[in-house]
Design a protein around this motif. Structure first.
Motif, PDB file in Angstrom:
ATOM      1  N   VAL A  20       0.818  -1.218   0.000  1.00 38.49           N
ATOM      2  CA  VAL A  20       0.000   0.000   0.000  1.00 38.49           C
ATOM      3  C   VAL A  20       0.852   1.268   0.000  1.00 38.49           C
ATOM      4  O   VAL A  20       0.404   2.333  -0.445  1.00 38.49           O
ATOM      5  N   THR A  21       2.074   1.194   0.505  1.00 41.75           N
ATOM      6  CA  THR A  21       3.040   2.277   0.380  1.00 41.75           C
ATOM      7  C   THR A  21       4.386   1.646   0.005  1.00 41.75           C
ATOM      8  O   THR A  21       4.551   0.424   0.071  1.00 41.75           O
ATOM      9  N   SER A  22       5.352   2.477  -0.348  1.00 43.19           N
ATOM     10  CA  SER A  22       6.667   1.936  -0.683  1.00 43.19           C
ATOM     11  C   SER A  22       7.283   1.210   0.508  1.00 43.19           C
ATOM     12  O   SER A  22       7.973   0.194   0.336  1.00 43.19           O
ATOM     13  N   LEU A  23       7.030   1.678   1.708  1.00 39.12           N
ATOM     14  CA  LEU A  23       7.562   1.021   2.905  1.00 39.12           C
ATOM     15  C   LEU A  23       6.944  -0.364   3.083  1.00 39.12           C
ATOM     16  O   LEU A  23       7.638  -1.325   3.425  1.00 39.12           O
ATOM     17  N   HIS A  24       5.654  -0.468   2.851  1.00 36.90           N
ATOM     18  CA  HIS A  24       4.997  -1.771   2.944  1.00 36.90           C
ATOM     19  C   HIS A  24       5.483  -2.706   1.834  1.00 36.90           C
ATOM     20  O   HIS A  24       5.631  -3.915   2.048  1.00 36.90           O
ATOM     21  N   SER A  25       5.730  -2.148   0.647  1.00 29.75           N
ATOM     22  CA  SER A  25       6.238  -2.970  -0.457  1.00 29.75           C
ATOM     23  C   SER A  25       7.580  -3.593  -0.098  1.00 29.75           C
ATOM     24  O   SER A  25       7.837  -4.775  -0.370  1.00 29.75           O
ATOM     25  N   VAL A  26       8.451  -2.805   0.516  1.00 27.98           N
ATOM     26  CA  VAL A  26       9.763  -3.322   0.894  1.00 27.98           C
ATOM     27  C   VAL A  26       9.630  -4.407   1.957  1.00 27.98           C
ATOM     28  O   VAL A  26      10.360  -5.407   1.933  1.00 27.98           O
ATOM     29  N   CYS A  27       8.690  -4.244   2.877  1.00 25.42           N
ATOM     30  CA  CYS A  27       8.452  -5.312   3.865  1.00 25.42           C
ATOM     31  C   CYS A  27       8.049  -6.611   3.169  1.00 25.42           C
ATOM     32  O   CYS A  27       8.513  -7.700   3.534  1.00 25.42           O
ATOM     33  N   ALA A  28       7.179  -6.517   2.167  1.00 27.54           N
ATOM     34  CA  ALA A  28       6.770  -7.713   1.421  1.00 27.54           C
ATOM     35  C   ALA A  28       7.956  -8.316   0.674  1.00 27.54           C
ATOM     36  O   ALA A  28       8.118  -9.543   0.620  1.00 27.54           O
ATOM     37  N   LEU A  29       8.809  -7.473   0.090  1.00 32.01           N
ATOM     38  CA  LEU A  29       9.998  -7.961  -0.600  1.00 32.01           C
ATOM     39  C   LEU A  29      10.920  -8.697   0.363  1.00 32.01           C
ATOM     40  O   LEU A  29      11.449  -9.778   0.050  1.00 32.01           O
ATOM     41  N   VAL A  30      11.135  -8.122   1.536  1.00 35.25           N
ATOM     42  CA  VAL A  30      11.999  -8.761   2.532  1.00 35.25           C
ATOM     43  C   VAL A  30      11.440 -10.118   2.950  1.00 35.25           C
ATOM     44  O   VAL A  30      12.187 -11.096   3.087  1.00 35.25           O
ATOM     45  N   ASP A  31      10.127 -10.207   3.134  1.00 32.74           N
ATOM     46  CA  ASP A  31       9.511 -11.493   3.495  1.00 32.74           C
ATOM     47  C   ASP A  31       9.831 -12.558   2.452  1.00 32.74           C
ATOM     48  O   ASP A  31      10.215 -13.688   2.789  1.00 32.74           O
ATOM     49  N   GLU A  34      13.664 -13.434   2.532  1.00 34.00           N
ATOM     50  CA  GLU A  34      14.081 -14.227   3.690  1.00 34.00           C
ATOM     51  C   GLU A  34      13.537 -15.649   3.621  1.00 34.00           C
ATOM     52  O   GLU A  34      14.198 -16.592   4.070  1.00 34.00           O
ATOM     53  N   GLN A  35      12.362 -15.806   3.047  1.00 36.35           N
ATOM     54  CA  GLN A  35      11.857 -17.164   2.830  1.00 36.35           C
ATOM     55  C   GLN A  35      12.771 -17.942   1.877  1.00 36.35           C
ATOM     56  O   GLN A  35      12.881 -19.162   1.970  1.00 36.35           O
ATOM     57  N   ALA A  36      13.432 -17.233   0.970  1.00 35.22           N
ATOM     58  CA  ALA A  36      14.365 -17.857   0.030  1.00 35.22           C
ATOM     59  C   ALA A  36      15.795 -17.869   0.582  1.00 35.22           C
ATOM     60  O   ALA A  36      16.740 -18.095  -0.170  1.00 35.22           O
ATOM     61  N   ARG A  37      15.947 -17.580   1.867  1.00 36.87           N
ATOM     62  CA  ARG A  37      17.233 -17.652   2.576  1.00 36.87           C
ATOM     63  C   ARG A  37      18.211 -16.547   2.187  1.00 36.87           C
ATOM     64  O   ARG A  37      19.424 -16.703   2.302  1.00 36.87           O
ATOM     65  N   PHE A  38      17.708 -15.432   1.695  1.00 42.06           N
ATOM     66  CA  PHE A  38      18.543 -14.241   1.583  1.00 42.06           C
ATOM     67  C   PHE A  38      18.705 -13.662   2.988  1.00 42.06           C
ATOM     68  O   PHE A  38      17.760 -13.670   3.787  1.00 42.06           O
ATOM     69  N   THR A  39      19.887 -13.146   3.297  1.00 39.38           N
ATOM     70  CA  THR A  39      20.158 -12.585   4.614  1.00 39.38           C
ATOM     71  C   THR A  39      20.679 -11.165   4.472  1.00 39.38           C
ATOM     72  O   THR A  39      21.237 -10.797   3.425  1.00 39.38           O
ATOM     73  N   LEU A  61      15.316  -1.082  -1.609  1.00 38.92           N
ATOM     74  CA  LEU A  61      15.976  -2.327  -1.234  1.00 38.92           C
ATOM     75  C   LEU A  61      16.891  -2.779  -2.364  1.00 38.92           C
ATOM     76  O   LEU A  61      16.565  -2.614  -3.542  1.00 38.92           O
ATOM     77  N   VAL A  62      18.041  -3.346  -1.993  1.00 41.14           N
ATOM     78  CA  VAL A  62      18.967  -3.945  -2.953  1.00 41.14           C
ATOM     79  C   VAL A  62      19.198  -5.392  -2.538  1.00 41.14           C
ATOM     80  O   VAL A  62      19.459  -5.669  -1.366  1.00 41.14           O
TER      81      VAL A  62
END
Length: 455
Positions: A20-31, A34-39, A61-62
């Protein structure tokens, strides 16, 4: 295949609804990462081939997967998209009471089609800076999404504005104020003893109390707030595969880059995905494509990646940019707005965006390379170049390519109604864009950097 496509559609819609915002989008990206074992990329520990890391900065996010070859030899493929979308940001300190409503002024962010925001269910999202809770030593920052708190920006009735269908003009300060029913305006029957207290409450404080209902945050503890109006209706896919959703520009681009990165294995080149903020307002920010964030991250990679400390300039000489931002599909009701040979359509596949005046980063030999990637993957490719009497929009491609002096191409998923509160796309185009970006992560870069045209 149909089952896979249905799963892709569901996940795409869920991703758009979360962002819903760019901040929320980044949270979804991080999820997802991390599920794919990126740290997180923390500290100065050396990186190994195949390592997967990410760095988050506010609404940007990068992420990367280290290549099997040293950076200088293997090169870097950067696929990029942006997390923000046009909209209406709340000016919460200027709220006032009017006719039993809390009247909330907004500031327009980017270039939304304003008329589409009227007469819609509007919710609130954003973040709150507040005093520390019990036992905490410093102030807190809380991300919020409030689908149950609904407001509206009503149109003026046609009987009071007979010319509205001849072209409505909205004053951004006066006519776009969102209305939220004031809790203190309820009928006297059944009123509780705190009714008078609510009426005496400062309107700005009353709005924050409404906005924070159910969050557990004390309105009195709020230091500052960044809130935006968001459409309450979520993304959906029709049985025929049309994607009807807010923020397709550019969460479809983010989703396709993310899925491409997660769907490939390590290759000789280092695979980088960058999700920028603030594209809709020019990208000249700390987390925008025209800022220093990309160079800082690449310098860090040069220091930590296998092969020893490498000068950034040596790596950039073998780095290519794949910018992925939405593209204008030809509108069937306005066919004259496109040149016939540059008129992408929905379900026609990914679009290469070109501009002689470099509003897009696309140029040979990268566009030729992309055509080869698409052909080898069995993917269609479309082209967009604006009519010569219609100026092209801007995107992240030229901002990144010019700052780093690297070759690139601007791609996009074709959509209709760009910058409307609800845009129209096709799921198959997002699927094919995902496959195309994945192909760029795997393909040999020699065709770009060892060709006569690149020397």
């Amino acid at each position: 295949m149909r089952e896979e496509s249905d799963a892709f559609s569901r996940e795409l819609c869920r991703f758009i609804d979360q962002g819903v915002t760019s901040l929320h989008s980044v949270c979804a990206l991080v999820d997802h990462l991390e599920q794919a074992r990126f740290t997180p990329l923390d500290g100065d520990a050396a990186l190994k081939p195949g390592d997967t890391r990410y760095v988050r900065r506010e609404g940007a996010l990068v992420a990367c997967r280290i290549g099997t070859e040293p950076l200088r030899r293997g090169g870097v493929v950067i696929a990029a998209a942006h997390t923000d979308s046009p909209g209406l940001h709340v000016k919460h300190r200027s709220v006032r009471r009017t006719d039993r409503f809390l009247q909330v002024p907004v500031e327009v962010y980017g270039g939304p089609i304003l008329a589409t925001w009227l007469d819609r269910d509007l919710a609130l999202a954003g973040r709150i800076g507040h005093d520390p809770g019990a036992g905490e030593g410093r102030g807190g920052m809380t991300l919020i999404s409030l689908p149950a708190v609904r407001g509206v920006i009503p149109n003026l009735a046609i009987h009071l504005n007979r010319e509205i269908n001849d072209g409505a003009v909205y004053n951004r300060q006066d006519h776009l104020r969102a209305l939220f029913l004031d809790p203190s305006s309820r009928s006297s029957s059944g009123e509780d003893s705190s009714s008078q207290d609510r009426e005496d409450q400062d309107p700005a404080a009353a709005f924050l109390a409404l906005a924070l209902s159910g969050t557990g945050i004390d309105p009195g503890a709020v230091r500052d707030a960044e809130l935006t109006l968001v459409p309450a209706d979520g993304a959906r896919v029709t049985p025929q595969g049309l994607l009807l959703a807010p923020r397709i520009d550019n969460l479809a681009g983010c989703f396709s880059v993310l899925q491409a990165l997660l769907g490939v294995q390590a290759a000789p080149q280092t695979q980088v995905a960058i999700f920028y903020d603030h594209e809709e307002v020019g990208s000249v920010t700390a987390t925008g494509a025209a800022g220093a964030m990309t160079g800082q991250f690449l310098r860090r990679l040069c220091r930590l990646a296998p092969g020893g400390d490498v000068p950034l300039e040596d790596v950039l000489s073998r780095t290519v940019l794949i910018s992925n931002d939405a593209a204008h599909a030809r509108h069937p009701n306005y066919r004259e707005k496109h040149d016939e040979g540059y008129a992408p359509v929905l379900t026609g596949g990914p679009v290469v965006k070109k501009s002689a005046v470099r509003r897009y980063a696309s140029e040979l030999p990268v566009t030729s390379w992309i055509a080869g990637v698409a052909r080898r993957a069995g993917l269609p490719l479309q082209y967009l170049q604006n009519r010569s009497d219609i100026a092209a929009g801007s995107t992240i491609g030229p901002a990144v390519a010019s700052r780093l002096a690297i070759p690139g191409v601007d791609l996009g998923v074709p959509i209709l109604g760009m910058h409307s509160i609800r845009e129209t796309g096709a799921v198959v185009d997002v699927e094919q864009m995902t496959a195309l970006v994945a192909g760029t992560y795997k393909e040999d870069l020699d065709e770009i950097f060892d060709s006569p045209a690149s020397r």
